[in-house]
Design a protein around this motif. Structure first.
Motif, PDB file in Angstrom:
ATOM      1  N   TYR A 211      -1.736  -1.952  -9.581  1.00  0.00           N
ATOM      2  CA  TYR A 211      -0.939  -0.868  -8.996  1.00  0.00           C
ATOM      3  C   TYR A 211       0.509  -1.306  -8.788  1.00  0.00           C
ATOM      4  O   TYR A 211       1.447  -0.530  -9.046  1.00  0.00           O
ATOM      5  CB  TYR A 211      -1.542  -0.427  -7.659  1.00  0.00           C
ATOM      6  N   ARG A 215       4.232   0.363 -10.428  1.00  0.00           N
ATOM      7  CA  ARG A 215       4.887   1.128  -9.360  1.00  0.00           C
ATOM      8  C   ARG A 215       6.185   1.798  -9.808  1.00  0.00           C
ATOM      9  O   ARG A 215       6.614   2.788  -9.206  1.00  0.00           O
ATOM     10  CB  ARG A 215       5.167   0.228  -8.158  1.00  0.00           C
ATOM     11  N   ARG A 216       6.814   1.306 -10.873  1.00  0.00           N
ATOM     12  CA  ARG A 216       8.083   1.884 -11.306  1.00  0.00           C
ATOM     13  C   ARG A 216       7.904   3.081 -12.225  1.00  0.00           C
ATOM     14  O   ARG A 216       8.871   3.767 -12.549  1.00  0.00           O
ATOM     15  CB  ARG A 216       8.945   0.819 -11.992  1.00  0.00           C
ATOM     16  N   GLN A 218       4.857   5.184 -11.832  1.00  0.00           N
ATOM     17  CA  GLN A 218       3.968   6.165 -11.209  1.00  0.00           C
ATOM     18  C   GLN A 218       3.909   5.935  -9.705  1.00  0.00           C
ATOM     19  O   GLN A 218       4.244   4.850  -9.215  1.00  0.00           O
ATOM     20  CB  GLN A 218       2.562   6.106 -11.813  1.00  0.00           C
ATOM     21  N   ASP A 219       3.520   6.956  -8.992  1.00  0.00           N
ATOM     22  CA  ASP A 219       3.421   6.893  -7.537  1.00  0.00           C
ATOM     23  C   ASP A 219       2.103   6.215  -7.146  1.00  0.00           C
ATOM     24  O   ASP A 219       1.033   6.758  -7.386  1.00  0.00           O
ATOM     25  CB  ASP A 219       3.477   8.302  -6.955  1.00  0.00           C
ATOM     26  N   VAL A 220       2.203   5.040  -6.577  1.00  0.00           N
ATOM     27  CA  VAL A 220       0.998   4.281  -6.215  1.00  0.00           C
ATOM     28  C   VAL A 220       0.866   4.132  -4.703  1.00  0.00           C
ATOM     29  O   VAL A 220       0.016   3.376  -4.224  1.00  0.00           O
ATOM     30  CB  VAL A 220       1.010   2.890  -6.877  1.00  0.00           C
ATOM     31  N   LYS A 221       1.682   4.844  -3.949  1.00  0.00           N
ATOM     32  CA  LYS A 221       1.725   4.653  -2.501  1.00  0.00           C
ATOM     33  C   LYS A 221       0.358   4.841  -1.859  1.00  0.00           C
ATOM     34  O   LYS A 221      -0.089   3.993  -1.066  1.00  0.00           O
ATOM     35  CB  LYS A 221       2.735   5.618  -1.883  1.00  0.00           C
ATOM     36  N   VAL A 400       7.463   1.178  -1.264  1.00  0.00           N
ATOM     37  CA  VAL A 400       6.178   1.784  -1.630  1.00  0.00           C
ATOM     38  C   VAL A 400       5.290   1.919  -0.397  1.00  0.00           C
ATOM     39  O   VAL A 400       4.570   2.910  -0.235  1.00  0.00           O
ATOM     40  CB  VAL A 400       5.474   0.954  -2.716  1.00  0.00           C
TER      41      VAL A 400
END
Length: 558
Positions: A211, A215-216, A218-221, A400
């Protein structure tokens, strides 16, 4: 030349008879599967797969050796110098995945669900390395010989990654399967000795790593927040680190791949990079300037003393020399680059290779004897507790997740030193060498306390971008044994800043600590991935055309 060890145990011959090694099965009769390994016990296959994946990713392996030069942790007179390496690790990792598929199928049929679960976790990890290094690779159609597929297509890396996360979850589910197992892994599991709780922690930490790497793009928060909400479900101590042990010299030579220079007749292919050395010595004006790293004598063993010492004279002229530390430059055209200095070069030391601690005795390692050579019993570190903390520090820094960035970074620094002590004490065991060495515990040295204090002071004074550079640089230093991850980190973040000898096709010069000027050059721009395996391109009709590595980016790169 430096010895290339594969370190496989007594059953290697049996396993290799059943292992397919390339995506297109180029050595097989396409009308008949000659490699049906249904009779091989899953316990033998698991041991071999664990060792095979480590042998293809560790420092000193083909892939690990290439990547360590590409991220300027090491240097050498090899193809990776000037970024000229070809493919590496492809055949070995695909061979391991072939056997992991057998474990998954056979383990499920035989109600050995724990074996199947571990195999799925390892398979996901191995494929993630292939994607990280190569980009698009055979995945969905790989090893489908029984289905009539002999020419597997190359899947997009961005399509493979989500399936790897699903595969890890399926592996955890298999481990948690309440149905009775016909047998479970024990000593045949080199990594965790059958501790399934630790396997689940490793699986979740691999997910955290994957993940973080995307992170750059897609949204992995939500995903990483959920993982970090329960630290106990992740690697949460030194003893839980995901590592593959290697053993000392004995009847079966299973020492770490990076140990090879200790019994080589000719050295110069795997030397500590002057770039890393100068950063650790506090001599780089851009990063950690004036901050001396106490890890230097653990990382480099000097065969020569400083001038005026007991053993200062080299065999031939030296290119880079700082006291007793002797190496060569990346991309060098210098007159002293190719001279024979096997008994002069500084060797990778106690920690990156399981070799010798630099106690300033300047003893020449000219033969492999128990008196001089250390043990070689360093484990390959897939993911350690310190690595997990560096991931968390990066995620906080980049927004994030929320958290105390400095506290996590500080903890990561602590654990990077404790990791060394844990591995030296429990695995390398320098006191058991033929000529025992007493090695000081690095975590409790006064120099370590000073180092950490100075690093945190620099961190406090830094901008957000500089804080990320400090995090990634410290991770790069800590990850010297696993350079594949450092290659991925550099392409994702741009850190650490690497040695840049000259634009492609031009020559410039660098000046060493002793005032010697050396011309250096590059043959090409920085490769954003490795070229596809040439045999795969030649024999697989569904393979793409060969890439231009300096133009081909993996999907998670900005």
């Amino acid at each position: 030349m430096r010895r290339k060890n594969h370190f496989i145990y007594f059953f290697t011959t049996l396993i290799m008879l059943v292992a397919g090694v390339t995506g297109c099965k180029k050595f097989l009769d396409v009308n008949k599967n000659l490699n049906d390994p249904t009779a091989v016990p899953v316990s033998l296959l698991l041991s071999n797969c664990e060792r095979n994946i480590a042998n293809n990713t560790a420092l000193g392996s083909g892939l690990g050796g290439t990547m360590s030069i590409y991220v300027h942790q090491t240097t050498g007179r090899v193809g990776a110098d000037r970024y000229g390496a070809g493919s590496a690790g492809w055949d070995g990792l695909y061979g391991a995945i072939t056997n992991l598929n057998v474990i998954i199928k056979q383990g499920t049929e035989e109600t050995r669900y724990a074996y199947a679960g571990i195999a799925k976790i390892l398979k996901a990890y191995a494929f993630s390395i292939l994607v990280d290094v190569y980009g698009d690779v055979p995945f969905s159609e790989f090893d489908k010989f029984a289905d009539g597929i002999t020419q597997p297509k190359f899947d997009k890396g961005k399509d493979i990654y989500p399936q790897l996360l699903t595969m890890i979850d399926e592996g955890i589910a298999d481990i948690n399967n309440p149905a009775p197992n016909a047998s479970k892994p024990a000593a045949d599991d080199y990594i965790y000795k059958g501790d399934l709780t630790k396997w689940k922690k490793a699986a979740n930490t691999i997910k955290l790593k994957l993940y973080t790497q995307v992170r750059r793009v897609q949204d992995v928060k939500a995903a990483v927040t959920a993982l970090l909400a329960t630290p106990a479900n992740l690697i949460n101590s030194q003893a839980e680190s995901f590592m593959m042990p290697y053993g000392p010299f004995g009847t079966t030579d299973d020492r770490h791949p990076a140990y090879g220079d200790y019994n080589a007749t000719q050295r110069g292919g795997q030397l500590l990079s002057p770039w890393l050395y100068e950063i650790m010595k506090g001599k780089n004006a851009n990063i950690l300037n004036g901050i001396a790293d106490p890890r230097v004598p653990y990382y480099a063993y000097n065969q020569k003393s400083a001038l005026g010492g007991t053993n200062p004279t080299p065999e031939n002229c030296t290119e880079y020399r700082d006291g007793g530390f002797i190496s060569i430059y990346f991309g060098s055209n210098g007159n002293c680059r190719d001279g024979s200095n096997s008994n002069t070069y500084s060797l990778l030391g106690l920690y990156p290779a399981g070799g010798r601690f630099n106690d300033s005795a300047a003893v020449q390692i000219n033969t492999i004897t128990p008196i001089k050579a250390g043990t070689g019993a360093l484990p390959h570190q897939f993911i350690t507790y310190a690595d997990r903390l560096f991931l968390e520090a990066e995620l906080i820094n980049t927004g994030v997740i929320t958290g105390d960035e400095k506290a996590v970074f500080s903890k990561a620094l602590d654990e990077s030193f404790l990791q060394m002590d844990y591995i030296i004490t429990n695995f390398i065991k320098p006191s058991s060498a033929g000529s025992p060495q007493t090695v000081p515990a690095i975590a409790t040295l006064a120099a370590t306390t000073t180092y950490k204090t100075d690093v945190l002071a620099a961190f406090d004074a830094a901008t957000a971008a500089k804080k990320l550079e400090l995090i990634m640089t410290e991770k790069w230093i800590n990850r010297i044994e696993n350079p594949v991850d450092s290659y991925t980190d550099y392409r994702r973040t741009g850190y650490p800043v690497l040695f840049a000898p000259a634009p492609a096709g031009t020559v410039t010069s660098v000046t060493g600590p002793d005032g010697k000027v050396t011309p250096v050059q590059n043959d090409r721009q920085y490769p954003w991935s490795l070229p596809f395996n040439t045999n795969e391109i030649a024999f697989n009709a569904n393979a793409p055309v060969q890439k231009v590595p300096e133009n081909y980016k993996v999907f998670w790169q900005p």
